[in-house]
Every structure is written in C-alpha cells, then in structure tokens.
Design an enzyme around this catalytic site. Structure first.
Site, PDB file in Angstrom:
ATOM      1  N   GLY A  35      -4.621  -1.215   9.134  1.00  0.00           N
ATOM      2  CA  GLY A  35      -6.309  -0.188   8.954  1.00  0.00           C
ATOM      3  C   GLY A  35      -5.621   1.118   8.915  1.00  0.00           C
ATOM      4  O   GLY A  35      -4.449   0.967   7.904  1.00  0.00           O
ATOM      5  N   HIS A  41      -4.827   0.920  -0.128  1.00  0.00           N
ATOM      6  CA  HIS A  41      -5.411  -0.570   0.143  1.00  0.00           C
ATOM      7  C   HIS A  41      -6.406  -0.793  -1.112  1.00  0.00           C
ATOM      8  O   HIS A  41      -7.321  -1.991  -1.446  1.00  0.00           O
ATOM      9  CB  HIS A  41      -5.729  -0.403   1.899  1.00  0.00           C
ATOM     10  N   ARG A 191       2.333   5.567   7.330  1.00  0.00           N
ATOM     11  CA  ARG A 191       3.153   6.420   7.964  1.00  0.00           C
ATOM     12  C   ARG A 191       2.964   7.812   7.858  1.00  0.00           C
ATOM     13  O   ARG A 191       3.509   7.888   8.078  1.00  0.00           O
ATOM     14  CB  ARG A 191       4.303   5.339   8.436  1.00  0.00           C
TER      15      ARG A 191
HETATM   16  O1  PAF Z   1       0.656  -4.326   5.985  1.00  0.00           O
HETATM   17  C1  PAF Z   1       0.511  -4.973   5.999  1.00  0.00           C
HETATM   18  O2  PAF Z   1      -0.302  -3.496   6.292  1.00  0.00           O
HETATM   19  C2  PAF Z   1       1.032  -6.083   7.100  1.00  0.00           C
HETATM   20  O3  PAF Z   1       2.234  -5.949   7.185  1.00  0.00           O
HETATM   21  C3  PAF Z   1       0.092  -6.906   7.115  1.00  0.00           C
HETATM   22  C4  PAF Z   1       0.176  -7.693   5.879  1.00  0.00           C
HETATM   23  C5  PAF Z   1      -1.498  -6.703   6.965  1.00  0.00           C
HETATM   24  C6  PAF Z   1       1.094  -7.997   7.724  1.00  0.00           C
HETATM   25  O4  PAF Z   1       0.049  -7.392   9.180  1.00  0.00           O
END
Ligand code: PAF
Length: 289
Positions: A35, A41, A191
C-alpha cells in the site's frame, strides 16, 4: 468512467473471483504491494497489465518483514486513496488479506532464499528477505498469477524473487519495472513520506552519487575509487549513517573486485543510508563500454 476494482479480503473470495477468468484461459497479472501507493507502484500495475488480461494488486503490510523496533506500526496505511489510484488504472481485483488470512493460526512454514538474503540489506535487516520470500510465496499460491511485477528499486528483493521462482518452479513470469524517480533523481518510495522538507531536499544525494559512480566505472575508473567517492558524497550530503555503497554482480550480488571492470561488463551499484530516522535505498545498473 473507470470501473471500480472488486475488493476481496479472503483467500476463498479471491479464488471464487478469479475462477471464471481462469476457466476462460485469461492471463492473470499480479503486483504485490504494502500500500501507500506511489507512481512506482502504478507503473508496475501498468507493466503487468501489458502482459495479462486480468490485473490483481494485493495490499498487505507484511509483519514478518519488519523487525522489532522497525516501522510496522507507523508504516503509512492509505487504503482508500490506494483503491482510488488502482481504480484509475483499471485494476480488476484488489486483494486485502488480513494477517490471519496470510498467516493462519499456528503457521510455521517459511521460505528462505539462502545466500542472496544474507548480503547487502540482509546484513542490516537479517529478518527482512525471509519475511519477503515467505509472504510473496504465499501470495503467489493465493493468486496463482501468470506474470508478476516487482520494482527494480528493490533490486535485491527482485533478484531474490526471481531465484525463488526458479528454485521452486513457480510457473510465473517475473517482470522488473524501472525505478520511478522524482525530477531531482530521488527514487520514489512509500518511506519518502517520513522525510522532513529539509531532509527531502538532501535525499537525492544517493542517486546523484550512484549516477556519478556508474559513469566513472563505465569510463574505466576502479571500483574502489568510484565507491570511495560515492561514499563521501553521500556522507557529506547530510545523511546520518551510510549502511553500504557496493558494486556487485547483478545475479550473485557478490561484491566486485576493487579493480576497473572488464570492457562490456554489466554490474549493479546499490546503496542504503539513513536520513534522520528514514532509511533510504537505491541502485543503478552500469555497463562498461
Ligand atoms: O516491495 C514490497 O512492497 C514488499 O516487500 C512486498 C514485495 C509487497 C512483500 O511484502
């Protein structure tokens, strides 16, 4: 108008939602996330879509990849905004499992990708890649995708997932998405939200230092000289602590020798450093001409 993604919270619902697509032989594309979605993303969702017919994104803040004292409790949780962003790129299904769904009561099965998990970030966060491999293996079994996309921003994680898929024979094509950067070069990361304005202004020093080191290595400067300069650039830019700046083989992640690399050699530079309470990582490929 964009359609709203179907939200599912249990493995049973996920399987039922995906079953008709599977019966029709449609290709399932998957992006696992924690998230707090940013452009990086979204670019992974678009990358997976190019290679599939149905897109699934999971949002799960995975407790097993956080150690005691790390930011599990404060990790940004922005579910509503995340779902809106996923709707805007036509995501079909958002999987939001609970901790109990991913780790059923009494669960003791874990995945360890030996060797690759104990280097670089693994030295500073020894639990981390075991938690990542375990949750990604479980998510792969839940979703059973044909393709899955991971960011090159987390290069060590990407290589660990590739190795896990190869070792365990998951029938999944792994795509590595390009790192999405702010205009000043800072790699986008959930972050980054922790950085104060002053810290944010200095944080791009990691990418500047890696860029310069890559260019110097490509021109035949020794790995040792390029890394020494990169370390001092990061330290002088206001970072409080530098965990590592390393030049490694892109597959084994082993450190390269101090000497200049051979002509045509392709390697990877990786760095991790602390800006106040925020740990930032970045990496970059290089190729000596
Ligand atoms: O890269 C991430 O956000 C996390 O390490 C993942 C691959 C979703 C696993 O929790």
């Amino acid at each position: 108008m964009k359609k709203k993604p179907v939200l599912v919270r249990t493995l049973k619902d996920l399987r039922e939602t995906l079953a008709p697509y599977r019966r029709e032989g449609r290709k399932i594309g998957f992006v696992p996330t924690m998230g707090a979605l940013h452009d990086g993303h979204i670019s992974l969702v678009e990358l997976a879509r190019e290679k599939s017919d149905v897109s699934v994104v999971s949002i799960f803040v995975n407790p097993t990849q956080f150690a005691e004292g790390e930011d599990l409790d404060t990790y940004p949780r922005t579910e509503e905004a995340d779902i809106a962003r996923l709707a805007a790129v036509d995501t079909d299904i958002v999987y939001l499992p609970s901790v109990e769904e991913m780790y059923p009561e009494g669960s003791v099965t874990n995945v360890r990708v030996e060797a690759l998990s104990d280097l670089l970030d693994g030295i500073y966060r020894p639990h981390f890649f075991y938690g990542v491999a375990t949750v990604v293996a479980r998510l792969f079994i839940h979703v059973q995708p044909d393709v899955a996309a991971f960011g090159q921003k987390d290069y060590q994680q990407l290589q660990i997932i590739r190795r896990m898929v190869r070792d365990l024979g998951f029938p999944i094509e792994i795509l590595g998405g390009e790192t999405v950067r702010d205009p000043d070069g800072l790699a986008q990361s959930s972050r980054n939200a922790y950085l104060s304005a002053e810290e944010r202004a200095q944080a791009n020093a990691i990418s500047t230092a890696l860029n310069r080191a890559a260019k110097r290595i490509e021109l035949g400067v020794s790995v040792r000289d390029a890394l020494t300069e990169a370390r001092s650039m990061i330290e002088q830019a206001g970072f409080d602590r530098l965990d590592y700046v390393s030049a490694v083989d892109p597959e084994t992640l082993q450190d390269l020798p101090d000497a200049p690399v051979a002509e045509g050699y392709e390697g990877r530079l990786l760095a991790a450093a602390w800006m106040g309470k925020t740990r930032l990582i970045d990496n970059l490929g290089f190729k000596r001409s």
